[in-house]
Enzyme design. Structure first.
Site, PDB file in Angstrom:
ATOM      1  N   GLY A  55       0.693  -1.387   0.117  1.00  0.00           N
ATOM      2  CA  GLY A  55       0.012  -0.022   0.095  1.00  0.00           C
ATOM      3  C   GLY A  55       0.761   1.346  -0.066  1.00  0.00           C
ATOM      4  N   SER A  56       0.514   2.113   0.939  1.00  0.00           N
ATOM      5  CA  SER A  56       1.430   3.423   0.927  1.00  0.00           C
ATOM      6  C   SER A  56       2.747   3.191   1.569  1.00  0.00           C
ATOM      7  CB  SER A  56       0.201   4.426   1.901  1.00  0.00           C
ATOM      8  OG  SER A  56      -0.633   4.707   1.063  1.00  0.00           O
TER       9      SER A  56
ATOM     10  N   PRO B  86       5.243  15.900  -2.908  1.00  0.00           N
ATOM     11  CA  PRO B  86       4.391  16.967  -2.930  1.00  0.00           C
ATOM     12  C   PRO B  86       3.737  17.412  -4.010  1.00  0.00           C
ATOM     13  CG  PRO B  86       6.415  17.037  -1.295  1.00  0.00           C
ATOM     14  CD  PRO B  86       6.503  15.818  -2.262  1.00  0.00           C
TER      15      PRO B  86
ATOM     16  N   GLU C 168       3.034  15.585  -6.708  1.00  0.00           N
ATOM     17  CA  GLU C 168       2.069  14.416  -7.226  1.00  0.00           C
ATOM     18  C   GLU C 168       0.682  14.946  -6.371  1.00  0.00           C
ATOM     19  OE1 GLU C 168       0.818   9.765  -6.729  1.00  0.00           O
ATOM     20  OE2 GLU C 168       2.986  10.590  -6.410  1.00  0.00           O
ATOM     21  N   ARG C 169       0.876  15.260  -5.084  1.00  0.00           N
ATOM     22  CA  ARG C 169      -0.283  15.551  -4.135  1.00  0.00           C
ATOM     23  C   ARG C 169      -0.928  16.886  -4.419  1.00  0.00           C
ATOM     24  NH1 ARG C 169       2.977  13.043   0.814  1.00  0.00           N
ATOM     25  NH2 ARG C 169       2.175  10.822   0.182  1.00  0.00           N
TER      26      ARG C 169
ATOM     27  N   GLN D 281     -35.981  26.374  -0.570  1.00  0.00           N
ATOM     28  CA  GLN D 281     -34.797  26.965   0.118  1.00  0.00           C
ATOM     29  C   GLN D 281     -33.798  25.988   0.670  1.00  0.00           C
ATOM     30  OE1 GLN D 281     -35.272  28.051   4.585  1.00  0.00           O
ATOM     31  NE2 GLN D 281     -35.304  29.895   3.859  1.00  0.00           N
TER      32      GLN D 281
ATOM     33  N   GLY E 241     -33.151  10.377  -8.429  1.00  0.00           N
ATOM     34  CA  GLY E 241     -32.874   9.033  -9.199  1.00  0.00           C
ATOM     35  C   GLY E 241     -32.074   9.402 -10.537  1.00  0.00           C
TER      36      GLY E 241
ATOM     37  N   GLY F 268      -2.080   8.325  -4.163  1.00  0.00           N
ATOM     38  CA  GLY F 268      -1.082   9.459  -3.896  1.00  0.00           C
ATOM     39  C   GLY F 268      -0.806   9.619  -2.499  1.00  0.00           C
TER      40      GLY F 268
END
Length: 389
Positions: free
Chosen positions: A140-141, A250, A252-253, A289, A350, A373
């Protein structure tokens, strides 16, 4: 005047040349991408020739030197324009920013003269499509947990391992592979970046993964079975991979944050137009409203987060963007995108659940922004550490 036109007037982060570039890129999207995009979503991949078309119009490799066929302008605001317009057009799967913002910088920063000569012209023209292979099935990360190995054998590295969730994985001609070249004790040590080229023996692609969103983005599994790669394909220093990866995160983020902020704005535009035209119980939905209040709240959230992202964009251009600030931008923008798109879809009733409506695509495409990321949880860890807690 549309919401986009109104907000663009006060966005001082961009200059006239960026807006001219924006107009040109929007025309490209409107004529070359949007009409056939539903077909590409069904196919699960964008045609390779689209990258070549983008390259011929100057939308690839803007930071690559003119001597290699690029734009010769190292100004991330052009990249940000592309990210925004891709989001505004609702074609989030078109992976130009992955190519430009995430992959090309590695070749520019760490490529030697010979590597630049070999790869930069094709990356600028679109003849070569790039991907980066970090994530593994069990990591993963956690970059420090990468187990793919690259063992030196004379003038070659022999790579073994597997990667997953690799964007551009099907189309890619050059893949930057994060692999362990040293078995040092330190978790962050021993990683290197090695370029694996298409059709290298032992390199294979698995499934084009079936995702809940981003359907036209080819996202693949990659396998390396005794892949022999010339040692000359090493990007940067041996063992310098972790530092290189972290240094580009950074940007990429920021790309993700820019796209998320723009997608939130677009969702408000879509919902605002729909509730003005759609009637229920004899009057427009906008006459209620609750509808107006909900959309007003979404509009404020989208504009506030975009103002913060713009401020981070200025810092990035000035070379002053910190890792925690980039994490804040990604966290804030992606979370706001998720909330705003969800509320805007509700306005459609819907019809919002019908795949042919743009708001439906915006909803499913939004979910991954909080994952790739670096997940929202990882962003919070980075921010928390910067606070000393």
């Amino acid at each position: 005047m549309t919401t986009t036109q109104i907000t663009r007037q006060w966005r001082s982060v961009f200059d006239a040349e960026h807006e001219e570039f924006r107009d040109s890129f929007r025309r490209f999207l409107d004529t070359r991408v949007v009409p056939d995009y539903p077909k590409w979503e069904s196919a699960g991949v964008v045609p390779r020739e689209l990258f070549a078309q983008a390259g011929s119009h100057g939308f690839l490799g803007m930071a690559i030197g003119e001597e290699y066929g690029g734009g010769g302008v190292d100004d991330f605001r052009f990249n940000a324009v592309i990210a925004e317009e891709v989001a505004h057009a609702g074609v989030m799967s078109f992976g130009l920013n992955l190519h430009n913002d995430i992959c090309v910088p590695y070749f520019l920063r760490y490529g030697d003269a010979e590597q630049r000569r070999r790869w930069l012209p094709g990356l600028a023209s679109g003849e070569l499509i790039a991907a980066i292979a970090m994530t593994e099935p069990g990591t993963g990360s956690d970059l420090a947990g990468i187990t793919t190995t690259a063992v030196r054998d004379g003038d070659h590295f022999v790579i073994n391992g597997a990667k997953t969730f690799i964007s551009n994985g099907v189309n890619a001609d050059v893949v930057i592979v994060a692999a362990r070249t040293e078995s040092r004790g330190a978790r962050h040590g021993g990683l290197s970046l090695i370029v694996v080229e298409r059709d290298t023996p032992g390199f294979s692609r698995g499934r084009n993964l079936d995702k809940i969103g981003m359907h036209a983005q080819d996202t693949a599994e990659l396998f390396f079975d005794d892949v022999r790669v010339p040692a000359d394909n090493l990007l940067g220093e041996p063992g310098g991979g972790f530092t290189a990866l972290v240094s580009n995160l950074p940007q990429e983020r920021m790309t993700i944050a820019v796209a998320s902020a723009a997608a939130a704005v677009r969702a408000v535009e879509l919902a605002s137009a729909y509730v003005t035209e759609r009637t229920a119980f004899g009057r427009p939905l906008a006459a209620n409203q609750n509808t107006r209040f909900t959309l007003a709240d979404c509009h404020v959230q989208a504009e506030v987060v975009r103002a913060f992202v713009d401020d981070c964009l200025r810092a990035h251009i000035a070379g002053e963007l910190t890792a925690d600030r980039a994490a804040m931008a990604k966290l804030a923008a992606t979370e706001v995108q998720g909330v705003v798109v969800d509320k805007c879809l509700q306005m459609f009733g819907g019809y919002g659940y019908m795949a042919e409506f743009p708001i439906s695509r915006a909803y499913v495409d939004a979910r991954v922004q909080r994952i790739y990321g670096g997940t929202s949880e990882i962003m919070k860890e980075i921010i928390g550490k910067s606070m000393g807690i």
